[in-house]
Design a protein around this motif. Structure first.
Motif, PDB file in Angstrom:
ATOM      1  N   ARG A 100      38.549  24.624  42.628  1.00  0.00           N
ATOM      2  CA  ARG A 100      38.916  23.201  42.647  1.00  0.00           C
ATOM      3  C   ARG A 100      40.005  22.988  43.696  1.00  0.00           C
ATOM      4  NH1 ARG A 100      35.045  21.760  39.294  1.00  0.00           N
ATOM      5  NH2 ARG A 100      35.223  22.389  37.149  1.00  0.00           N
ATOM      6  N   GLU A 101      40.190  21.752  44.102  1.00  0.00           N
ATOM      7  CA  GLU A 101      41.267  21.455  45.052  1.00  0.00           C
ATOM      8  C   GLU A 101      42.626  21.793  44.453  1.00  0.00           C
ATOM      9  OE1 GLU A 101      41.533  17.828  47.259  1.00  0.00           O
ATOM     10  OE2 GLU A 101      39.355  17.733  47.462  1.00  0.00           O
ATOM     11  N   GLU A 102      42.797  21.486  43.185  1.00  0.00           N
ATOM     12  CA  GLU A 102      44.050  21.798  42.504  1.00  0.00           C
ATOM     13  C   GLU A 102      43.999  23.261  42.089  1.00  0.00           C
ATOM     14  OE1 GLU A 102      44.453  19.063  39.254  1.00  0.00           O
ATOM     15  OE2 GLU A 102      43.758  17.414  40.505  1.00  0.00           O
ATOM     16  N   VAL A 103      44.851  24.069  42.674  1.00  0.00           N
ATOM     17  CA  VAL A 103      44.835  25.515  42.452  1.00  0.00           C
ATOM     18  C   VAL A 103      44.902  25.858  40.967  1.00  0.00           C
ATOM     19  CG1 VAL A 103      46.099  27.663  42.878  1.00  0.00           C
ATOM     20  CG2 VAL A 103      45.827  25.996  44.708  1.00  0.00           C
ATOM     21  N   GLU A 104      45.700  25.131  40.209  1.00  0.00           N
ATOM     22  CA  GLU A 104      45.842  25.447  38.783  1.00  0.00           C
ATOM     23  C   GLU A 104      44.569  25.181  37.982  1.00  0.00           C
ATOM     24  OE1 GLU A 104      47.347  21.333  39.555  1.00  0.00           O
ATOM     25  OE2 GLU A 104      47.841  23.277  40.395  1.00  0.00           O
ATOM     26  N   LYS A 105      43.600  24.512  38.585  1.00  0.00           N
ATOM     27  CA  LYS A 105      42.322  24.222  37.910  1.00  0.00           C
ATOM     28  C   LYS A 105      41.222  25.218  38.292  1.00  0.00           C
ATOM     29  CE  LYS A 105      43.645  20.405  35.876  1.00  0.00           C
ATOM     30  NZ  LYS A 105      43.938  20.379  34.482  1.00  0.00           N
ATOM     31  N   ILE A 106      41.525  26.231  39.116  1.00  0.00           N
ATOM     32  CA  ILE A 106      40.533  27.248  39.452  1.00  0.00           C
ATOM     33  C   ILE A 106      40.253  28.055  38.182  1.00  0.00           C
ATOM     34  CG2 ILE A 106      40.074  29.325  40.806  1.00  0.00           C
ATOM     35  CD1 ILE A 106      41.812  28.092  43.017  1.00  0.00           C
ATOM     36  N   SER A 107      38.977  28.178  37.851  1.00  0.00           N
ATOM     37  CA  SER A 107      38.631  28.838  36.596  1.00  0.00           C
ATOM     38  C   SER A 107      37.551  29.887  36.809  1.00  0.00           C
ATOM     39  CB  SER A 107      38.152  27.806  35.566  1.00  0.00           C
ATOM     40  OG  SER A 107      36.966  27.183  36.007  1.00  0.00           O
ATOM     41  N   MET A 108      37.422  30.749  35.798  1.00  0.00           N
ATOM     42  CA  MET A 108      36.372  31.767  35.805  1.00  0.00           C
ATOM     43  C   MET A 108      35.600  31.670  34.501  1.00  0.00           C
ATOM     44  SD  MET A 108      38.633  35.194  35.348  1.00  0.00           S
ATOM     45  CE  MET A 108      40.020  35.225  34.219  1.00  0.00           C
ATOM     46  N   ASN A 109      34.341  32.027  34.563  1.00  0.00           N
ATOM     47  CA  ASN A 109      33.464  31.957  33.400  1.00  0.00           C
ATOM     48  C   ASN A 109      33.473  33.320  32.696  1.00  0.00           C
ATOM     49  OD1 ASN A 109      31.359  31.841  31.583  1.00  0.00           O
ATOM     50  ND2 ASN A 109      29.965  30.813  32.976  1.00  0.00           N
ATOM     51  N   LEU A 110      34.253  33.413  31.630  1.00  0.00           N
ATOM     52  CA  LEU A 110      34.315  34.662  30.855  1.00  0.00           C
ATOM     53  C   LEU A 110      33.240  34.711  29.776  1.00  0.00           C
ATOM     54  CD1 LEU A 110      38.167  35.202  30.389  1.00  0.00           C
ATOM     55  CD2 LEU A 110      36.643  36.165  32.122  1.00  0.00           C
ATOM     56  N   LYS A 111      32.678  33.570  29.435  1.00  0.00           N
ATOM     57  CA  LYS A 111      31.656  33.508  28.384  1.00  0.00           C
ATOM     58  C   LYS A 111      30.312  34.044  28.865  1.00  0.00           C
ATOM     59  CE  LYS A 111      29.954  31.855  24.444  1.00  0.00           C
ATOM     60  NZ  LYS A 111      30.324  32.341  23.139  1.00  0.00           N
ATOM     61  N   ALA A 112      30.028  33.865  30.169  1.00  0.00           N
ATOM     62  CA  ALA A 112      28.723  34.278  30.708  1.00  0.00           C
ATOM     63  C   ALA A 112      28.926  35.087  31.997  1.00  0.00           C
ATOM     64  CB  ALA A 112      27.854  33.047  30.964  1.00  0.00           C
ATOM     65  N   PRO A 113      29.349  36.343  31.852  1.00  0.00           N
ATOM     66  CA  PRO A 113      29.590  37.172  33.033  1.00  0.00           C
ATOM     67  C   PRO A 113      28.291  37.636  33.694  1.00  0.00           C
ATOM     68  CG  PRO A 113      29.834  38.496  31.071  1.00  0.00           C
ATOM     69  CD  PRO A 113      29.615  37.067  30.608  1.00  0.00           C
ATOM     70  N   ILE A 114      28.420  38.032  34.946  1.00  0.00           N
ATOM     71  CA  ILE A 114      27.341  38.695  35.670  1.00  0.00           C
ATOM     72  C   ILE A 114      27.498  40.183  35.377  1.00  0.00           C
ATOM     73  CG2 ILE A 114      26.441  39.306  37.959  1.00  0.00           C
ATOM     74  CD1 ILE A 114      25.996  36.344  37.334  1.00  0.00           C
ATOM     75  N   ILE A 115      26.433  40.816  34.911  1.00  0.00           N
ATOM     76  CA  ILE A 115      26.443  42.251  34.620  1.00  0.00           C
ATOM     77  C   ILE A 115      25.522  42.927  35.625  1.00  0.00           C
ATOM     78  CG2 ILE A 115      25.994  44.037  32.887  1.00  0.00           C
ATOM     79  CD1 ILE A 115      28.212  42.063  32.051  1.00  0.00           C
ATOM     80  N   ILE A 116      26.032  43.959  36.282  1.00  0.00           N
ATOM     81  CA  ILE A 116      25.255  44.687  37.284  1.00  0.00           C
ATOM     82  C   ILE A 116      25.225  46.159  36.922  1.00  0.00           C
ATOM     83  CG2 ILE A 116      25.134  45.365  39.721  1.00  0.00           C
ATOM     84  CD1 ILE A 116      26.705  42.697  40.292  1.00  0.00           C
ATOM     85  N   ASN A 117      24.025  46.718  36.891  1.00  0.00           N
ATOM     86  CA  ASN A 117      23.875  48.158  36.722  1.00  0.00           C
ATOM     87  C   ASN A 117      23.986  48.744  38.135  1.00  0.00           C
ATOM     88  OD1 ASN A 117      22.971  50.822  36.547  1.00  0.00           O
ATOM     89  ND2 ASN A 117      21.450  50.354  34.973  1.00  0.00           N
ATOM     90  N   THR A 118      25.087  49.446  38.409  1.00  0.00           N
ATOM     91  CA  THR A 118      25.336  49.969  39.758  1.00  0.00           C
ATOM     92  C   THR A 118      24.450  51.165  40.101  1.00  0.00           C
ATOM     93  OG1 THR A 118      27.167  51.343  38.945  1.00  0.00           O
ATOM     94  CG2 THR A 118      27.715  49.133  39.771  1.00  0.00           C
ATOM     95  N   LYS A 119      23.780  51.742  39.115  1.00  0.00           N
ATOM     96  CA  LYS A 119      22.875  52.870  39.374  1.00  0.00           C
ATOM     97  C   LYS A 119      21.535  52.416  39.950  1.00  0.00           C
ATOM     98  CE  LYS A 119      25.065  56.555  38.012  1.00  0.00           C
ATOM     99  NZ  LYS A 119      25.448  57.611  38.883  1.00  0.00           N
ATOM    100  N   ASN A 120      21.015  51.279  39.441  1.00  0.00           N
ATOM    101  CA  ASN A 120      19.702  50.820  39.914  1.00  0.00           C
ATOM    102  C   ASN A 120      19.754  49.444  40.586  1.00  0.00           C
ATOM    103  OD1 ASN A 120      19.933  48.981  37.796  1.00  0.00           O
ATOM    104  ND2 ASN A 120      18.430  49.999  36.498  1.00  0.00           N
ATOM    105  N   ASN A 121      20.960  48.875  40.694  1.00  0.00           N
ATOM    106  CA  ASN A 121      21.176  47.573  41.350  1.00  0.00           C
ATOM    107  C   ASN A 121      20.394  46.433  40.715  1.00  0.00           C
ATOM    108  OD1 ASN A 121      23.072  48.595  43.078  1.00  0.00           O
ATOM    109  ND2 ASN A 121      21.630  48.944  44.736  1.00  0.00           N
ATOM    110  N   LYS A 122      20.321  46.459  39.393  1.00  0.00           N
ATOM    111  CA  LYS A 122      19.733  45.338  38.660  1.00  0.00           C
ATOM    112  C   LYS A 122      20.886  44.514  38.089  1.00  0.00           C
ATOM    113  CE  LYS A 122      15.357  47.398  37.215  1.00  0.00           C
ATOM    114  NZ  LYS A 122      14.474  47.621  36.068  1.00  0.00           N
ATOM    115  N   MET A 124      22.090  40.587  36.032  1.00  0.00           N
ATOM    116  CA  MET A 124      21.743  39.369  35.303  1.00  0.00           C
ATOM    117  C   MET A 124      23.010  38.727  34.766  1.00  0.00           C
ATOM    118  SD  MET A 124      20.040  40.848  31.736  1.00  0.00           S
ATOM    119  CE  MET A 124      19.500  39.270  31.180  1.00  0.00           C
ATOM    120  N   GLN A 125      22.924  37.433  34.521  1.00  0.00           N
ATOM    121  CA  GLN A 125      24.027  36.748  33.863  1.00  0.00           C
ATOM    122  C   GLN A 125      23.719  36.750  32.373  1.00  0.00           C
ATOM    123  OE1 GLN A 125      24.796  32.651  35.041  1.00  0.00           O
ATOM    124  NE2 GLN A 125      26.932  32.864  34.446  1.00  0.00           N
TER     125      GLN A 125
END
Length: 166
Positions: A100-122, A124-125
């Motif tokens: 967001r333009e207002e720095v204090e409003k920058i947020s992250m989605n902890l409820k729906a993370p991106i999960i990556i299997n680094t062994k096979n590069n698969k 999903m959220q």
């Protein structure tokens, strides 16, 4: 492989590091291939996830554990099976950042993370089955809370010096 992007120009990527999202990402179901880009500092929690097939699409990402050290959610069994995860150390967890333009409003989605299997590069959220995390977790608020935790038990003069060094 030479990849042309809107935000980063032309970059050379290792095709072996392309992450495949079989179902895409919610809202971007047709986007199946991405690469995680670092800004040269692997100690920074921030990353980018660039689409391989759409030069205009890149998501700002964050390693949530670097912001919320006690971040912990159980990955649904279906996701573990679909991603063929065998060991926890084969997992990369990233959260999509909303800037967001207002720095204090920058947020992250902890409820729906991106999960990556680094062994096979698969990848999903996934949606975590918990009310502990939200889709709008404010990063600046969290960093301020962490600074308070770090400074707990330190006298006021030392806290001021610590803050001045940042």
């Amino acid at each position: 492989m030479l990849l042309k992007t809107k935000h980063f120009g032309e970059i050379n990527i290792d095709e072996k590091k392309i992450i495949n999202f079989e179902d895409g990402i919610p809202g971007f179901e047709n986007e199946k291939r991405f690469i995680v880009l670092y800004e040269g500092d692997d100690k920074s929690p921030f990353r980018w996830m660039q689409s391989i097939d759409n030069p205009d699409l890149a998501f700002a990402m964050v390693d949530p554990i670097m912001i919320v050290p006690d971040y912990d959610g159980e990955i649904p069994k279906e996701a573990v099976e679909k991603l063929e995860i065998e060991k926890p150390e084969d997992i990369m967890v990233l959260s999509i950042v909303v800037v967001r333009e207002e720095v204090e409003k920058i947020s992250m989605n902890l409820k729906a993370p991106i999960i990556i299997n680094t062994k096979n590069n698969k990848g999903m959220q996934v949606i975590l089955d918990t009310d502990r995390y939200s889709v709008r977790h404010y990063i600046v608020d969290e960093l301020q809370r962490q600074e308070v935790k770090i400074g707990a038990g330190v006298d006021t003069e030392e806290k001021r010096v610590y803050s001045d060094r940042r």
